[in-house]
Design a protein around this motif. Structure first.
Motif, mmCIF file in Angstrom:
data_model
loop_
_atom_site.group_PDB
_atom_site.id
_atom_site.type_symbol
_atom_site.label_atom_id
_atom_site.label_comp_id
_atom_site.label_asym_id
_atom_site.label_seq_id
_atom_site.Cartn_x
_atom_site.Cartn_y
_atom_site.Cartn_z
ATOM 1 N N GLU A 114 13.012 -5.448 -11.651
ATOM 2 C CA GLU A 114 12.262 -5.251 -10.619
ATOM 3 C C GLU A 114 12.493 -3.830 -9.837
ATOM 4 O O GLU A 114 11.518 -3.216 -9.246
ATOM 5 N N ILE A 157 10.357 -0.659 -11.037
ATOM 6 C CA ILE A 157 9.120 -0.561 -11.193
ATOM 7 C C ILE A 157 8.306 0.548 -10.075
ATOM 8 O O ILE A 157 8.471 0.010 -8.844
ATOM 9 N N VAL A 158 7.629 1.426 -10.654
ATOM 10 C CA VAL A 158 7.065 2.187 -9.852
ATOM 11 C C VAL A 158 5.370 2.177 -10.012
ATOM 12 O O VAL A 158 4.869 1.917 -9.142
ATOM 13 N N TYR A 159 4.842 1.848 -11.208
ATOM 14 C CA TYR A 159 3.679 1.652 -11.425
ATOM 15 C C TYR A 159 3.462 0.572 -12.264
ATOM 16 O O TYR A 159 4.294 -0.024 -12.883
ATOM 17 N N GLN A 213 2.015 -7.093 -8.163
ATOM 18 C CA GLN A 213 2.372 -8.381 -7.567
ATOM 19 C C GLN A 213 1.597 -8.447 -6.178
ATOM 20 O O GLN A 213 1.123 -9.438 -5.794
ATOM 21 N N THR A 214 0.891 -7.223 -5.836
ATOM 22 C CA THR A 214 -0.082 -7.050 -4.662
ATOM 23 C C THR A 214 -1.389 -7.470 -4.923
ATOM 24 O O THR A 214 -2.151 -7.257 -4.004
ATOM 25 N N ARG A 215 -1.651 -7.818 -5.968
ATOM 26 C CA ARG A 215 -3.159 -7.965 -6.592
ATOM 27 C C ARG A 215 -3.317 -9.515 -7.193
ATOM 28 O O ARG A 215 -2.429 -9.830 -7.563
#
Ligand SMILES: Nc1ncnc2c1ncn2[C@@H]1O[C@H](COP(=O)(O)OP(=O)(O)OP(=O)(O)O)[C@@H](O)[C@H]1O
Ligand SMILES: [Mg+2]
Lengths: 270, 334
Positions: free
Chosen positions: A54, A57-59, A91-93
């Motif tokens: 975790e 992860i950048v992209y 995670q935010t979509r």
């Protein structure tokens, strides 16, 4: 090189798709194959946690699709095994950020440079499932020996059969508890295979080690002693075309047991 | 007890705070002391305009430390109105009568303020030299709208008051850490760095230059809720969150990020290249810290417990120093 794209799916949630993806991916990579794992569970990603990646992860896959980065940049290399990399979900979509065509394109690109592309599918049969399946030509259907999970697996197999691109699908039976099978409280492996009439690729025992390995971010295949780890290594070998006998999880074999088993089967089918 | 102290309580003077962010941090550094428990607090709030919800969360936070507000002293009509509507007693404290705690002055705290010794020292300055293999040289998602803004209660912009008094060192929060650490001869003991820089290449969006705009001049977005996994807050300015930011959440600000709680997700301060931006939290457990164009990931060996609690208030701050992200932690020595 043209690698194999395998989707790991189930219909029902929480039966072990992500655990299976992480473990088979790691096992295949350990055996010397170049492997990419794709997490398509947008908004509920877990695969990065299971692999302990975790923090790297950048992209994510959405950044690739929305062209904020190149595909290569979004691949996160595993800590231990340079053969293994992860394409993380955002995670935010939500699932609508990606469509089937885009996923197929990503799979097609990745299989050019990898032996295996494993796609971890979200639960359900909606868009997330359609996306995950789009680029795959093989499928592993994960289920547990429970009526509800089996029913959903059956539904999924039906959907997979209707897809021309899926050339083969196999069943992985997870969370098997021999003691419960013995006491006829759980369906046996044969029962499940019979109900679903689908070839088996693996039987994974219930193993509390999976919980600790999840929390540590370290797939259980790395644990030489764990039974579930061994079972997953065997699955990887079968995927690679080797004949490996199924682990003896202590199924009932005697005459009386068979009769009891038949009753259990009856009960299960009612 | 000294004159001016209400029974079983004491005065906290926050009248030098220039904005809510600073106020919250000053308050937190005082509240960290165990002696605060069960006390009645007289808050000196100075000229700062506090809206009702802001004052309410300050009250809630004091109460969460098992303390109570006895009364407040304020010069602001806005704050006064807020206090009245919340049923908080307003009283006037005269500076002459009462030894007060000036939160911004270390010596004041030590000499006059009850028995609190806020000895904030630099404890650990992380070595962030290592790099790893993630590469990236493209534009990052800067311009996404405030995704949770509609869902978040109590969001508004706060006007920063820009009166810089000469007595207050502008950056006293930081200078305390550094100078005190030096004076005390504190050196980091642990070899393991908490964060490791990611070699991400040039991650600033195309056309964006590094800059050092004073973040105190920026507006502040004030959020009074816990950010959960999957929630994103993006804002042009500073972001102040009263609550935790759970792992899986993302905070992106062009200025500073302050979390009065546990920061567990991703925080990107100075997202448009401001290298003076800071990330502050009562507990800095961010899975990734990003400041301007620098990205750092949490060290794999850092064992973060599954369940995080914080009864201990030891604010931590991350900022850029010599092209590296460094983290300072306040530690109480007792
Ligand atoms: N063989 C096993 N023994 C014990 N626990 C297991 C086993 N397989 C999976 N689990 C546990 O079951 C839970 C669900 O597993 P996992 O996340 O892999 O399922 P999933 O199908 O990916 O779920 P979702 O549908 O939410 O994506 C996890 O807590 C995991 O630790
Ligand atoms: Mg899953």
């Amino acid at each position: 090189m043209t690698g194999r794209v395998i989707v790991i799916t189930s219909g029902k949630g929480g039966v072990g798709k992500t655990t299976t993806s992480a473990n088979i991916g790691t096992a295949l990579a350990k055996a010397g194959n170049k492997v990419v794992l794709i997490d398509t569970d947008l908004g509920l990603r877990n695969l990065d946690l299971l692999l302990g990646l975790e923090n790297r992860i950048v992209y994510t896959i959405v950044d690739v699709i929305e062209e904020r980065c190149k595909l290569k940049q979004a691949l996160v290399k595993d800590k231990k095994n340079p053969n293994l990399s992860l394409l993380a979900a955002a995670q935010t979509r939500d699932k609508t950020a990606v469509n089937a065509e885009q996923l197929k394109e990503i799979c097609d690109t990745l299989k050019e440079e990898n032996d295996f592309v494993l796609v971890d599918c979200p639960a359900g049969i909606e868009q997330g499932f359609q996306n995950a399946v789009a680029g795959a030509s093989e499928a592993i259907v994960v289920t547990t020996p429970e009526m509800s999970a089996i029913r959903d697996a059956d539904r999924i197999i039906g959907l997979l059969e209707a897809k021309e691109e899926i050339k083969s699908y196999k069943l992985l039976l997870n969370r098997v508890r021999p003691s419960l099978i013995k006491s006829n409280e759980m369906m046996s492996v044969d029962d499940v295979v019979e109900i679903l009439s689908c070839p088996l690729v693996g039987i994974i025992p219930e193993d509390t080690g999976i919980i600790t390995s999840t929390n540590k971010g370290e797939p259980i295949v790395n644990d030489e002693n764990a039974l579930a780890g061994k079972a997953y290594r065997n699955v990887a070998q079968r995927i690679l075309g080797e004949e490996v006998p199924f682990l003896d999880l202590d199924e009932p074999k005697g005459f009386m047991a068979k009769i009891k088993n038949a009753f259990a089967k009856l009960k299960a089918k009612v | 007890m000294e004159k001016g102290f209400v029974e079983n309580g004491f005065i906290i003077d926050l009248s030098d705070a220039k904005n809510t962010t600073q106020l919250v941090f000053e308050l937190s550094s005082i509240m960290e002391h165990p002696d605060v428990k069960g006390k009645k607090i007289c808050l000196k709030l100075g000229d700062l305009d506090l809206k009702q919800s802001q004052l309410l969360s300050i009250k809630a936070l004091i109460e969460s430390m098992d303390a109570d507000i006895a009364f407040i002293d304020t010069n602001s009509e806005q704050t006064e109105a807020s206090a009245i509507s919340l049923g908080i007693i307003i009283s006037e404290l005269s500076d002459k009568e009462i030894p007060s705690i000036a939160a911004s002055s270390e010596s004041n705290i030590k000499e006059e303020a009850v028995e609190i010794k806020i000895e904030d020292e630099n404890v650990k300055k992380d070595d962030l030299n290592k790099t790893i293999e993630i590469h990236a040289d493209i534009e990052q998602n800067q311009n996404s709208p405030i995704e949770t803004a509609e869902d978040v209660e109590d969001i508004y912009e706060e006007e920063t008051t820009q009166e810089i008094s000469e007595i207050i060192p502008t950056e006293h929060f930081e200078t305390n850490f550094e100078t005190l650490a030096l004076n005390e001869g504190l050196v980091p003991k642990e070899e393991i760095s908490k964060y490791i820089l990611l070699d991400t290449g040039d991650v600033l969006p195309a056309g964006v230059e590094e800059n050092s705009v004073n973040t105190e001049a920026l507006p502040t977005l004030y959020i009074n809720q816990t950010l959960r996994s999957g929630q994103t807050v993006t804002y042009e300015g500073n972001i102040l969150i009263i609550g935790d930011a759970h792992p899986g959440s993302e905070i992106v600000a062009t200025g500073d990020i302050t979390v009065w709680g546990i920061l567990g997700g991703i925080a990107h301060a100075g997202s448009l290249g401001n290298i003076t931006s800071k990330v502050r939290a009562l507990k800095l457990n961010a899975i990734q810290l990003r400041i301007a164009g620098l990205y750092a990931r949490r060290n794999d060996t850092l064992n973060v417990p599954y369940v995080q609690k914080t009864n201990e208030f030891t604010p931590e701050e991350a900022h850029i120093e010599d092209g590296k992200i460094v983290i300072y932690k306040k530690l109480r020595r007792d």
